[in-house]
Design an enzyme around this catalytic site. Sequence first.
Site, mmCIF file in Angstrom:
data_model
loop_
_atom_site.group_PDB
_atom_site.id
_atom_site.type_symbol
_atom_site.label_atom_id
_atom_site.label_comp_id
_atom_site.label_asym_id
_atom_site.label_seq_id
_atom_site.Cartn_x
_atom_site.Cartn_y
_atom_site.Cartn_z
ATOM 1 N NE ARG A 221 -2.264 -4.941 -4.052
ATOM 2 C CZ ARG A 221 -1.828 -5.119 -5.174
ATOM 3 N NH1 ARG A 221 -0.531 -4.813 -5.816
ATOM 4 N NH2 ARG A 221 -2.686 -5.626 -5.983
ATOM 5 C CG HIS B 206 -1.091 2.281 -13.375
ATOM 6 N ND1 HIS B 206 -0.501 2.293 -14.451
ATOM 7 C CD2 HIS B 206 -0.441 0.843 -13.092
ATOM 8 C CE1 HIS B 206 0.490 1.517 -14.672
ATOM 9 N NE2 HIS B 206 0.629 0.401 -13.684
ATOM 10 C CG ASP B 207 -5.466 -0.711 -10.910
ATOM 11 O OD1 ASP B 207 -4.314 -1.442 -11.142
ATOM 12 O OD2 ASP B 207 -5.918 -1.049 -9.735
ATOM 13 C CG ASP C 298 -1.153 5.853 -15.490
ATOM 14 O OD1 ASP C 298 -0.870 5.920 -14.051
ATOM 15 O OD2 ASP C 298 -0.747 4.471 -15.892
ATOM 16 C CB SER D 172 2.294 -1.957 -14.755
ATOM 17 O OG SER D 172 2.937 -1.286 -13.745
#
Length: 366
Positions: free
Chosen positions: A223, A340-341, A311, A155
Amino acid sequence: MAHSAIRWVIKQYQDDIFIMSNKQSHTFEKPFVTEDGATIPDPTIAYQTWGKLNPERDNVILVCHALTGNTSVDKWFKGIFGPNNALDPKKHFIICPNVLGSCYGSSGPKSINPETGEPYRANFPKVTIRDIVRSQQQLLDELNINGIKLVIGGSMGGMQALEWCITDERPKSAVLIGMGEKHSPWAIGISHTQRQAIYNDPNWNDGFYSEENPPKDGLALARMIAMNSYRHPSDFDKKFGRRVQDEQSQYEVESYLNYQGQKLVNRFDAVSYVRLTEAMDSHDIRRSRPRIQETLSALTIPITVVGIDSDMLYPAEECRELANLLPNGRYEEISSPHGHDAFLIEFGQLNSIVKSLQSELSEQAV
């Protein structure tokens, strides 16, 4: 005690010495000037190391962390860290600097402005990915590091790693995970909505909030927005479905997002979040580089770009396109439902990808 037991104790002690982390910080004598021309006096970079430098001072693995990350690679990259893994302190000197603008020891919005004696807050200047990398380069210069076997990051960390390859001759290989050649309009739009959440918190006060009353609700909401982009819809379907928590009469996914928001509020600073999302938006290898093709043509070190098939924030196609731009670029893909994580979850696949590159380089060196 039997000799075999003694040998085991000695070996265990030696392993522990190599794996033991060393947290430090370095304050530079000269001010740091950003791309925009702003000056940061007495700039400080916090960093953490594991292992020992060889006599040539080039057995280095440089790890670049993501948006709200810190220097504790052994914790957030634990699945590829340690003996016989890609990041092995017994074989390499591993270093992870905290980025400029963060709140984990490097100069940032929470640092004291020497001109006022108060925290910078919103007076801390905007920084770019290139600014962050230049500050890291100055740190490695101060440490007399002559070569980097591998620079790796996911990232925002991948953005830094790519700039390292473009602007510095020390990296000999790189692994870039979950990012492309630039921050896309889609990604910028998501960053923008997160910042707007922070700006609209009543406690924001144009970024000059008090330590006692920070914009917690805005940062928590930012967040939550981010977490939705870090995962894939099918992952949420499997993890939460439409289940409701009876005691709260809310969907489990709502409870999860509330928890993640509050968790970040307890450890991160709102202006740092703004500055670092702005830095990510600045990522574009073509920006102010009219001869980028010539620059890339000279970049012949092996660079593995890793995409993630689920992602949504940095689609795999962007990663593949970046790999195709690089003369010695290779593309690998992590298969995962986690979005993505996945680069912080699918450690088995990532470890295999990085170790494959390392083995290739070792064979070439023989």
